[in-house]
Design a protein around this motif. Sequence first.
Motif, short mmCIF file in Angstrom:
data_model
loop_
_atom_site.label_atom_id
_atom_site.label_comp_id
_atom_site.label_asym_id
_atom_site.label_seq_id
_atom_site.Cartn_x
_atom_site.Cartn_y
_atom_site.Cartn_z
N VAL A 67 -1.08 15.84 -8.73
CA VAL A 67 -2.14 16.86 -8.71
C VAL A 67 -3.17 16.42 -9.73
O VAL A 67 -2.81 16.02 -10.83
N PHE A 68 -4.44 16.47 -9.37
CA PHE A 68 -5.46 16.02 -10.33
C PHE A 68 -6.77 16.76 -10.13
O PHE A 68 -7.00 17.38 -9.10
N MET A 109 0.84 -1.19 0.00
CA MET A 109 0.00 0.00 0.00
C MET A 109 0.89 1.26 0.00
O MET A 109 1.98 1.26 0.55
N TYR A 110 0.37 2.30 -0.61
CA TYR A 110 1.15 3.56 -0.74
C TYR A 110 0.41 4.66 0.01
O TYR A 110 -0.64 5.15 -0.44
N LYS A 111 0.96 5.04 1.13
CA LYS A 111 0.26 5.95 2.05
C LYS A 111 0.26 7.39 1.54
O LYS A 111 1.27 7.88 1.01
N ILE A 112 -0.87 8.06 1.72
CA ILE A 112 -0.97 9.49 1.39
C ILE A 112 -0.51 10.27 2.62
O ILE A 112 -1.17 10.24 3.67
N LEU A 113 0.65 10.91 2.51
CA LEU A 113 1.21 11.61 3.67
C LEU A 113 0.57 12.97 3.86
O LEU A 113 0.55 13.50 4.96
N LYS A 114 0.08 13.54 2.73
CA LYS A 114 -0.59 14.84 2.84
C LYS A 114 -1.58 14.98 1.68
O LYS A 114 -1.22 14.73 0.53
N ALA A 115 -2.79 15.35 2.01
CA ALA A 115 -3.79 15.60 0.96
C ALA A 115 -4.35 17.00 1.17
O ALA A 115 -4.76 17.33 2.28
N ASP A 116 -4.29 17.82 0.13
CA ASP A 116 -4.91 19.15 0.26
C ASP A 116 -5.48 19.59 -1.08
O ASP A 116 -5.34 18.90 -2.09
N LYS A 117 -6.11 20.76 -1.07
CA LYS A 117 -6.75 21.27 -2.27
C LYS A 117 -5.99 22.51 -2.73
O LYS A 117 -5.72 23.40 -1.92
N MET A 127 -11.33 9.26 -5.82
CA MET A 127 -9.96 9.51 -5.34
C MET A 127 -9.88 10.82 -4.55
O MET A 127 -9.13 10.93 -3.57
N ALA A 128 -10.68 11.80 -4.96
CA ALA A 128 -10.66 13.11 -4.30
C ALA A 128 -11.17 13.01 -2.85
O ALA A 128 -10.91 13.90 -2.04
N GLN A 129 -11.87 11.91 -2.53
CA GLN A 129 -12.38 11.76 -1.15
C GLN A 129 -11.28 11.29 -0.19
O GLN A 129 -11.44 11.36 1.02
N LEU A 130 -10.18 10.76 -0.75
CA LEU A 130 -9.12 10.23 0.11
C LEU A 130 -8.47 11.35 0.93
O LEU A 130 -8.33 12.48 0.47
N ALA A 150 -10.56 25.18 -6.21
CA ALA A 150 -11.90 24.61 -5.98
C ALA A 150 -11.99 23.13 -6.35
O ALA A 150 -12.50 22.34 -5.58
N ASN A 151 -11.45 22.76 -7.51
CA ASN A 151 -11.62 21.37 -7.95
C ASN A 151 -10.28 20.74 -8.32
O ASN A 151 -10.22 19.87 -9.17
N ILE A 152 -9.21 21.21 -7.68
CA ILE A 152 -7.87 20.67 -8.00
C ILE A 152 -7.23 20.16 -6.70
O ILE A 152 -7.07 20.91 -5.74
N TYR A 153 -6.90 18.87 -6.69
CA TYR A 153 -6.42 18.21 -5.49
C TYR A 153 -4.94 17.85 -5.60
O TYR A 153 -4.47 17.51 -6.68
#
Length: 279
Positions: free
Chosen positions: A62-63, A1-9, A73-76, A12-15
Motif C-alpha cells: 500500500v503506498f 517480472m512480478y505481475k500485479i494481480l490486483k490494483a485498486d485504490k 507507480m500509481a499509474q500501473l 483518494a491518494n492511497i493505492y
Amino acid sequence: MYKILKADKLAANIYRMVVDAPRVAKHCQPGQFIIVKLDEKGERIPLTICDYDREKGTVTIVFQPIGESTTEMAQLQTGDAFEDFVGPLGQPSEFVTEDLEELKKKRILFVAGGVGTAPVYPQVKWLHEHGVTADAIIGAKTKDLVILEKEFEEVCNLYVTTDDGSYKRKGMVTQTIKDLVEEGKQYDVCVAIGPMIMMKFVCLLTKELGIHTIVSMNPIMVDGTGMCGACRLTVGGEVKFACVDGPEFDGHLVDFDQAMKRQQMYKTEEGRAVLKAKE
Ligand code: NAD
Ligand code: FES
C-alpha cells in the motif's frame, strides 16, 4: 517480472497492489519491507508489506504517491508488472520471535496513523492467528482517509478516530490512547506506526504512561540497502540504520528530532527526483 494481480485504490491518494511474488511471500514476516523497481533504470523504492499469502504466493503493498517514482507507480494497473520486487528486508517485529505463551499474557496496543495503517495490519493479523487479540487505534485526518477498517475489525479490537471528528471518535490518536487508559485499559506494549510526528507524540505520552513502545522508522529510508546512509538515526545514544537494524526500534530511545531533520534533508523520492533531473 512480478505481475500485479490486483490494483485498486483504498482512498483518494492511497493505492493498493497485490503482487505475484512467491519467494517473498514464503519468507516475509510482519515488520519487514520490500524494494520495488518499476523498470531497469527505475529507482529503488522501499515499501512496507501490508499483507502476504504464502499459499497464493502474493504480497500486498500500500503506498501514497509522494514523488516522481511513486506517482508513476500509481499509474500501473492490474496485469502490469514490476521489473524487481526484492525482499523480505529488515528485521521482523520483535514479537515474532517471542515465546508464544509469554506473548499471550501481554496486553498490546497498536497505534496506526494514516498510510502507516497498512504495515500495522500484518502484525495484528499475525497475532490474531497466534491466539493474541490486540487493541488497535486507526487515526486518519478525515473519514475518507480511514483505510483497512474491515480487515482490522476481523483480527483485533478496533478504535477509529478522525482528526476532524467526521467518523467515529474525534481527535488525534494520542487522545484515544488517553481515553482508553482513563477508561481503565492497561497495556504492556504499544506499537506505533505512522508519520514521524505522530510516533514522536505517541512516544512522549506512552513514556509518561510507562508503556514500552515500538516504532517503525521506515519513513527515513531512501535506497533500503544499507549503502546510502540516509536512514542513519540515533537510538539510545547509538548509531543505527533503519533499513538494516530496523525498521522497528524502541521508540523511547529514538532521537526523533534528529530523524525528522534527516527526513527533511533527504525527502526520499523528492530529493532523488531533483538529483535525477540535474543529471
Ligand atoms: P496523517 O498526517 O494523516 O496522520 C495520521 C494520524 O496521525 C492523524 O490522523 C493523527 O491521529 C496522528 N497524528 C498526526 N500528527 C500527530 C501529532 N502531532 N500528535 C499525535 N498524533 C498525530 O498521516 P498520513 O498523511 O497518512 O501519513 C503519511 C506519512 O506516514 C508519511 O510521512 C509516511 O512517511 C508515513 N508512513 C510511515 C510508515 C512507517 O512505517 N512508520 C509507513 C507508511 C507511511
Ligand atoms: Fe540507505 Fe538505509 S536506506 S542506508
